[in-house]
Design an enzyme around this catalytic site. Structure first.
Site, mmCIF file in Angstrom:
data_model
loop_
_atom_site.group_PDB
_atom_site.id
_atom_site.type_symbol
_atom_site.label_atom_id
_atom_site.label_comp_id
_atom_site.label_asym_id
_atom_site.label_seq_id
_atom_site.Cartn_x
_atom_site.Cartn_y
_atom_site.Cartn_z
ATOM 1 N N TYR A 99 -9.183 -6.327 13.500
ATOM 2 C CA TYR A 99 -8.589 -5.833 12.262
ATOM 3 C C TYR A 99 -8.596 -6.926 11.201
ATOM 4 O O TYR A 99 -8.370 -8.098 11.494
ATOM 5 C CB TYR A 99 -7.143 -5.360 12.499
ATOM 6 C CG TYR A 99 -6.445 -4.951 11.214
ATOM 7 C CD1 TYR A 99 -6.620 -3.668 10.697
ATOM 8 C CD2 TYR A 99 -5.655 -5.848 10.515
ATOM 9 C CE1 TYR A 99 -6.014 -3.299 9.497
ATOM 10 C CE2 TYR A 99 -5.045 -5.489 9.309
ATOM 11 C CZ TYR A 99 -5.230 -4.216 8.806
ATOM 12 O OH TYR A 99 -4.633 -3.857 7.631
ATOM 13 N N THR A 105 -40.157 25.498 -9.325
ATOM 14 C CA THR A 105 -40.382 24.145 -8.812
ATOM 15 C C THR A 105 -40.611 23.291 -10.059
ATOM 16 O O THR A 105 -41.172 23.796 -11.052
ATOM 17 C CB THR A 105 -41.611 24.055 -7.876
ATOM 18 O OG1 THR A 105 -42.772 24.397 -8.625
ATOM 19 C CG2 THR A 105 -41.493 24.999 -6.682
ATOM 20 N N HIS A 106 -40.148 22.073 -10.038
ATOM 21 C CA HIS A 106 -40.217 21.194 -11.224
ATOM 22 C C HIS A 106 -39.503 21.821 -12.432
ATOM 23 O O HIS A 106 -39.870 21.535 -13.572
ATOM 24 C CB HIS A 106 -41.659 20.867 -11.614
ATOM 25 C CG HIS A 106 -42.535 20.471 -10.455
ATOM 26 N ND1 HIS A 106 -42.708 19.181 -10.045
ATOM 27 C CD2 HIS A 106 -43.261 21.232 -9.598
ATOM 28 C CE1 HIS A 106 -43.514 19.152 -9.001
ATOM 29 N NE2 HIS A 106 -43.863 20.387 -8.698
ATOM 30 N N SER A 114 -13.449 25.869 -26.380
ATOM 31 C CA SER A 114 -13.519 24.620 -27.128
ATOM 32 C C SER A 114 -12.390 24.601 -28.160
ATOM 33 O O SER A 114 -12.026 25.640 -28.700
ATOM 34 C CB SER A 114 -14.872 24.528 -27.836
ATOM 35 O OG SER A 114 -14.779 23.651 -28.942
ATOM 36 N N GLU A 134 -19.189 21.903 -14.250
ATOM 37 C CA GLU A 134 -19.418 20.543 -14.753
ATOM 38 C C GLU A 134 -18.538 19.527 -14.031
ATOM 39 O O GLU A 134 -18.975 18.427 -13.696
ATOM 40 C CB GLU A 134 -19.151 20.489 -16.257
ATOM 41 C CG GLU A 134 -20.175 21.260 -17.063
ATOM 42 C CD GLU A 134 -19.787 21.303 -18.533
ATOM 43 O OE1 GLU A 134 -20.450 20.643 -19.336
ATOM 44 O OE2 GLU A 134 -18.811 21.987 -18.882
ATOM 45 N N LYS A 183 -17.236 29.209 -28.158
ATOM 46 C CA LYS A 183 -17.648 28.576 -26.910
ATOM 47 C C LYS A 183 -16.935 29.104 -25.679
ATOM 48 O O LYS A 183 -15.759 29.438 -25.703
ATOM 49 C CB LYS A 183 -17.379 27.066 -27.001
ATOM 50 C CG LYS A 183 -18.247 26.381 -28.020
ATOM 51 C CD LYS A 183 -19.568 25.965 -27.464
ATOM 52 C CE LYS A 183 -19.406 24.614 -26.795
ATOM 53 N NZ LYS A 183 -20.706 24.113 -26.359
ATOM 54 N N ASN A 234 -1.740 -2.398 13.680
ATOM 55 C CA ASN A 234 -3.194 -2.209 13.661
ATOM 56 C C ASN A 234 -3.618 -0.939 14.395
ATOM 57 O O ASN A 234 -4.459 -0.176 13.909
ATOM 58 C CB ASN A 234 -3.900 -3.431 14.262
ATOM 59 C CG ASN A 234 -3.618 -4.692 13.456
ATOM 60 O OD1 ASN A 234 -3.065 -4.618 12.354
ATOM 61 N ND2 ASN A 234 -3.985 -5.847 14.007
ATOM 62 N N GLN A 240 -7.096 -2.237 4.751
ATOM 63 C CA GLN A 240 -6.071 -1.450 4.057
ATOM 64 C C GLN A 240 -6.696 -0.707 2.873
ATOM 65 O O GLN A 240 -6.189 0.317 2.435
ATOM 66 C CB GLN A 240 -4.961 -2.388 3.565
ATOM 67 C CG GLN A 240 -3.874 -1.706 2.781
ATOM 68 C CD GLN A 240 -2.652 -2.605 2.625
ATOM 69 O OE1 GLN A 240 -1.978 -2.918 3.592
ATOM 70 N NE2 GLN A 240 -2.394 -3.048 1.406
ATOM 71 N N SER A 283 0.831 -1.209 0.000
ATOM 72 C CA SER A 283 0.000 0.000 0.000
ATOM 73 C C SER A 283 0.862 1.254 0.000
ATOM 74 O O SER A 283 0.357 2.358 0.160
ATOM 75 C CB SER A 283 -0.917 -0.004 1.234
ATOM 76 O OG SER A 283 -0.141 -0.176 2.414
ATOM 77 N N ASN A 308 -17.191 27.489 -21.907
ATOM 78 C CA ASN A 308 -17.879 26.405 -21.203
ATOM 79 C C ASN A 308 -17.714 26.484 -19.688
ATOM 80 O O ASN A 308 -16.640 26.816 -19.202
ATOM 81 C CB ASN A 308 -17.340 25.066 -21.691
ATOM 82 C CG ASN A 308 -17.586 24.848 -23.172
ATOM 83 O OD1 ASN A 308 -18.606 25.287 -23.697
ATOM 84 N ND2 ASN A 308 -16.658 24.214 -23.843
HETATM 85 N N1 ARG Z 1 -1.015 -1.374 5.767
HETATM 86 C C1 ARG Z 1 -1.945 -1.860 6.739
HETATM 87 C C2 ARG Z 1 -3.256 -1.133 6.633
HETATM 88 O O1 ARG Z 1 -3.270 -0.081 6.097
HETATM 89 C C3 ARG Z 1 -1.389 -1.656 8.113
HETATM 90 C C4 ARG Z 1 -1.870 -2.639 9.104
HETATM 91 C C5 ARG Z 1 -1.363 -3.968 8.766
HETATM 92 N N2 ARG Z 1 -1.588 -4.889 9.826
HETATM 93 C C6 ARG Z 1 -1.343 -6.164 9.624
HETATM 94 N N3 ARG Z 1 -1.531 -6.942 10.629
HETATM 95 N N4 ARG Z 1 -0.988 -6.628 8.465
HETATM 96 O O2 ARG Z 1 -4.276 -1.591 7.038
#
Ligand code: ARG
Length: 461
Positions: A318, A156-157, A278, A291, A284, A111, A323, A24, A286
């Protein structure tokens, strides 16, 4: 030797694809500053309770500060094999300070560490969103004050209904964003709870002082149940629900601005700095900002749904599923911040075409309700008056006229209660300013609402 911090029981190395899959680091590196601040507080607390010596504490803190410097200088090396930002920092800390780094993770788990980091991150971002919403509300109140007296058809509407002050219309959004802000302020109370020391799920055998950690990190409250602390992300769901509502409000003002800037409406013109051209059609201009805000609303609603679905049915405590909370959360935060900021900036650059708006109030039978009200002032029950005016509208329509364009004689054909004071009764200003019920569009009320808004904004400073 492997660089992993958890592979004591493993005899085989991790598959490369699995490393990529479980990593991650690409996105959770965003949390580095909170991770380091949390670690500094953690080892300060560990020294206070005697788990670390003061010297160990000082070495660890100096090392953590060096790592922070390296990250900020862009000199930090990221790799999938170290999974996440927590492992990266701890691993680099070991290179910087040596063996003592192995003591940092005493009485802590990733965790509770990740729960802490997310809460610290979201606490800072929520505070930013609150102040950004304050700026947006200020921009709306200023605009409402500046546009005081301009009248446009209220719908309205998407059908012309009754004339209203443009300022009243703008202040409707002020109210929505005020509630959005209150939602963020309220959810901040539940974000601002300190989970560290819950460890993996059950708490820890070390004599830690969680209240001291909380004090160091400026948390008013410590989480009460170690399992709950690492298992839930409801505080993030709340934030994203608030973000979703706020985006829905922004999408509505966007939709109106898009409609209003068409040549069909031509109620507004958005300045060049907030529109785009555009590549093929030279004429144009825009309303892309509006948007995109309207479009980005979909992302944030999707982010909320992603997190809710992620959390649904997860057993305690957990689970690695969690993650997956970060990308939608970061996306919702970044998107919301940008949209609120861009709106606060754009609003003063919207030109409201009072002439076109006023002209639009002259057609579409915006005075039909008031004509019925007029008959009521002459003693006719409202339901009957409604019928009389309905017949008058039908005749006027067949002649291509508005009600006030019918002759007095023709009007008296519908009811002899009508006399020539009807025409003054049906002017747009009169119609607006008669709506003095609390919260109504009369100038007097709207002026008071704007003054109250300015006072509230001052008080929030
Ligand atoms: N990268 C993990 C998360 O964001 C951190 C916690 C990971 N804990 C574990 N026991 N693998 O959730």
């Amino acid at each position: 030797m492997s660089e992993k911090l958890w592979d004591g029981r493993f005899t085989e190395g991790t598959d490369k694809l699995v490393e990529r899959f479980t990593s991650s680091i690409d996105y959770d590196r965003k949390l580095y500053a909170y991770d380091i601040e949390g670690s500094i507080a953690h080892c300060t607390m560990l020294a206070k309770v005697g788990v670390l010596t003061d010297e160990e504490r000082d070495t660890l803190i100096r090392g953590l500060e060096q790592v922070r410097g390296e990250i900020e200088a862009g000199e930090f090396r990221y790799t999938d094999s170290l999974e996440d930002i927590h492992m990266h920092i701890e691993s680099r800390l070991a290179e910087v300070v040596g063996r003592v780094a192995q003591k940092l993770h005493t009485a802590r788990s990733r965790n509770d560490q990740v729960a802490l980091d997310i809460r610290m991150y979201l606490r800072a971002e929520t505070r930013y969103v609150i102040s950004a919403l304050r700026s947006l509300r200020k921009a709306l109140a200023d605009l409402a004050e500046k546009q005081m007296g301009v009248i446009l058809p209220g719908y309205t509407h998407t059908q012309r209904a009754q004339p209203v002050l443009l300022s009243h219309h703008l202040m409707a959004y002020y109210e929505m964003f005020t509630r959005d802000m209150a939602r963020f302020e309220d959810c901040l109370k539940r974000i601002n709870v300190m989970p560290l020391g819950s460890a993996a799920l059950a708490g820890t055998t070390y004599p830690i002082d969680r209240h001291h950690t909380a004090e160091l990190l400026d948390f008013p409250e410590v989480s009460a149940n170690s399992m709950d602390s690492v298992a839930d992300r409801d505080f993030a769901v709340e934030f994203m629900a608030g973000a979703s509502l706020c985006m829905v409000h922004l999408s509505r003002i966007s939709e109106e601005f898009i409609l209003w800037s068409t040549s069909e409406f031509a109620f507004i013109e958005i300045s060049d700095a907030f529109t785009t051209g555009s590549s093929i059609m030279p004429q144009k201009k825009n309303p892309d900002v509006c948007e995109l805000v309207r479009g980005k609303t979909g992302r944030v609603l999707g982010d909320l749904m992603a997190l809710l679905t992620l959390m649904k049915s997860l057993p305690m405590a957990y689970n690695r599923d969690m993650q997956e909370d970060k990308e939608p959360l970061f996306d919702a935060v970044d998107t919301l911040k940008m949209c609120v900021d861009v709106y606060a900036r754009m609003l003063p650059h919207v030109r409201f075409r009072a002439d076109v708006m006023e002209k639009a109030t002259a057609t579409g039978f915006l005075n039909a309700t008031d004509m019925a009200d007029y008959l009521v002032t002459k003693g006719m029950p409202f339901r009957q008056a409604h019928g009389v005016v309905g017949r008058a509208v039908s005749v006027a329509l067949s002649q291509g006229k508005e009600l006030h364009e019918l002759s007095l004689e023709a009007l008296r054909g519908f009811s002899d209660l009508i006399s020539d004071d009807l025409f003054a009764f049906l002017t747009t200003e009169q119609m607006v300013n008669r709506r003095r019920s609390f919260g109504g569009t009369a100038s007097e009320n709207v002026g008071q609402a704007i003054a109250a808004a300015h006072k509230a904004l001052e008080g929030e400073k």
